[in-house]
Design an enzyme around this catalytic site. Structure first.
Site: not given
Ligand SMILES: CC(C)(COP(=O)(O)OP(=O)(O)OC[C@H]1O[C@@H](n2cnc3c(N)ncnc32)[C@H](O)[C@@H]1OP(=O)(O)O)[C@@H](O)C(=O)NCCC(=O)NCCS
Length: 384
Positions: A83, A206, A328, A332
């Protein structure tokens, strides 16, 4: 060493891109070069980051970007530092320009993963952890940062609302940032009602998976002469590594790489935390913002979450943190993130951050972490 400036900076809107990573990278690079008043022919080296090019069946994207810019003979290299890839690119660009190997250099990062499902993206990302000790045993980044958050909360009892305040603040900032993935405010009640992803991290703790691209133009002061914009003077460019697997660290209450890179950066800049007007920090999860502020030396250990909840880090607070919305809420796109932090600082310095201005823009710090802190970059900028 020559005095080095960031003279151009551009980003697209993070979220879901229609373009390929290569197209987006070329477009933002051109925008950053135009803004700098230089021409593509002035670029002596291109530093590209594109960690997950494999998701688009495209590696070795540097020459393709340079071809698109009309400079096929210009050298390029693709850097991977998880990252923190494009801040590593920025560091290399600064080294080249300060050392006289190039008069101007381009830094560009791009990522496109939105065509993949969450499970696939999560397993792609997880290979940046320690495969033998962590990934192979099922660790993912939400899980690893949840471990850090649990350790922190055990050592320093911290209310959910304090972490929630960070998410609320970063969403409020992103709502004013046209580059941001999520341009909507959230309330504390929304945060508290959001589902648990990896205890104690909720959805709004997240960062999301985002596509995006960002580019910077770095040039020697003596080469630019009369800059087209207010340049960011590079006062420090420091990088650090650390033990990658978390089980081998002395404690889990912060990231050692941040501490090492920060002390090197403050030494280079001959500055202290109190000299910094605002920051962009690596908040891939809300706990990461708290640890960053403590490890960088802005708040004593165990107090960062409370300071944030008290409004100190708000855009109009004493120490604005992540006026862009941070990872956030701005999003990212791994390889673009480090460069995009500097885009925010550039826009703040140049009066382009309309509606999300911070009160003082004399100095700024950018902090970008690779994975759970196997690598880290800290850059400090000031006005001329
Ligand atoms: C948090 C997380 C698990 C959610 O994934 P998910 O449950 O599959 O969510 P989806 O992609 O199906 O999205 C569902 C809804 O939540 C929203 N959403 C997804 N991630 C979000 C987040 N982090 N914050 C806020 N909203 C989020 C989407 O926009 C979607 O909204 P909508 O229904 O209004 O369109 C995923 O975003 C994640 O793993 N994030 C971390 C990424 C990471 O690890 N990066 C590296 C860092 S070191």
């Amino acid at each position: 060493m020559r005095e080095t400036w960031v003279v151009g900076a551009a980003s697209n809107r993070f979220g879901k891109m229609q373009e390929t990573g290569r197209e987006a990278a070329t477009r933002v690079a051109l925008e950053a070069i135009r803004q700098s008043g230089l021409t593509p022919q002035d670029i002596g080296y291109t530093f590209v980051s594109n960690c997950f090019g494999i998701a688009e069946h495209q590696a070795h994207v540097g020459p393709l970007i340079n071809n698109g810019l009309g400079i096929p003979d210009t050298p390029s290299v693709t850097l991977e530092s998880a990252c923190s890839s494009s801040s590593a690119g920025l560091h290399e660009a600064i080294v080249h320009v300060a050392g006289g190997f190039a008069n101007a250099a381009l830094v560009v990062g791009a990522e496109k993963l939105s065509h993949l499902d969450t499970l696939t993206s999560t397993s792609y990302f997880a290979i940046a952890a320690d495969y033998a000790f962590e990934t192979k045993n099922g660790a993912t980044f939400p899980g690893l940062y949840a471990t850090l958050a649990s350790a922190y909360r055990q050592a320093f009892p911290t209310k959910d609302e304090m972490f929630g305040a960070i998410a609320v603040k970063n969403h409020a900032n992103a709502a004013r940032n046209p580059h941001a993935h999520f341009q909507k405010e959230i309330s504390l009640a929304t945060y508290l009602a959001s589902p648990m992803i990896a205890t104690p991290l909720r959805l709004y703790d997240c960062c999301p998976f985002s596509d995006g691209a960002a580019a910077l133009v770095v040039a020697a002061k003596e080469f630019v002469k009369s800059p087209a914009t207010e340049p960011l003077v590079v006062r420090a460019s420091a990088r650090s590594g650390s033990v990658t697997d978390m089980q081998d660290r002395p404690d889990l209450l912060g990231l050692p790489a941040t501490r090492t890179a920060a002390s090197a950066a403050f030494r280079q800049a001959k500055m202290e935390p109190k000299d910094i007007d605002f920051l962009e920090v690596h908040d891939c999860f809300t706990i990461a913002e708290v640890m960053a502020l403590e490890d960088l030396g802005f708040f004593p250990k165990g107090t960062g979450a409370k300071e944030s909840a008290d409004g100190v880090t708000a855009r109009d607070g004493k120490l604005p943190v992540n006026p862009s919305g941070g990872l956030k809420a701005k999003g990212h796109p791994v390889s673009a993130t480090g460069a995009s932090q500097v885009v925010e600082i550039f826009e703040q310095f140049n009066g382009l951050a309309k509606g999300r201005e911070v009160p003082k823009t004399g100095t700024a710090l950018a902090h970008n972490v690779g994975a759970t802190g196997g690598s880290c970059s800290v850059h400090i900028f000031s006005r001329r």
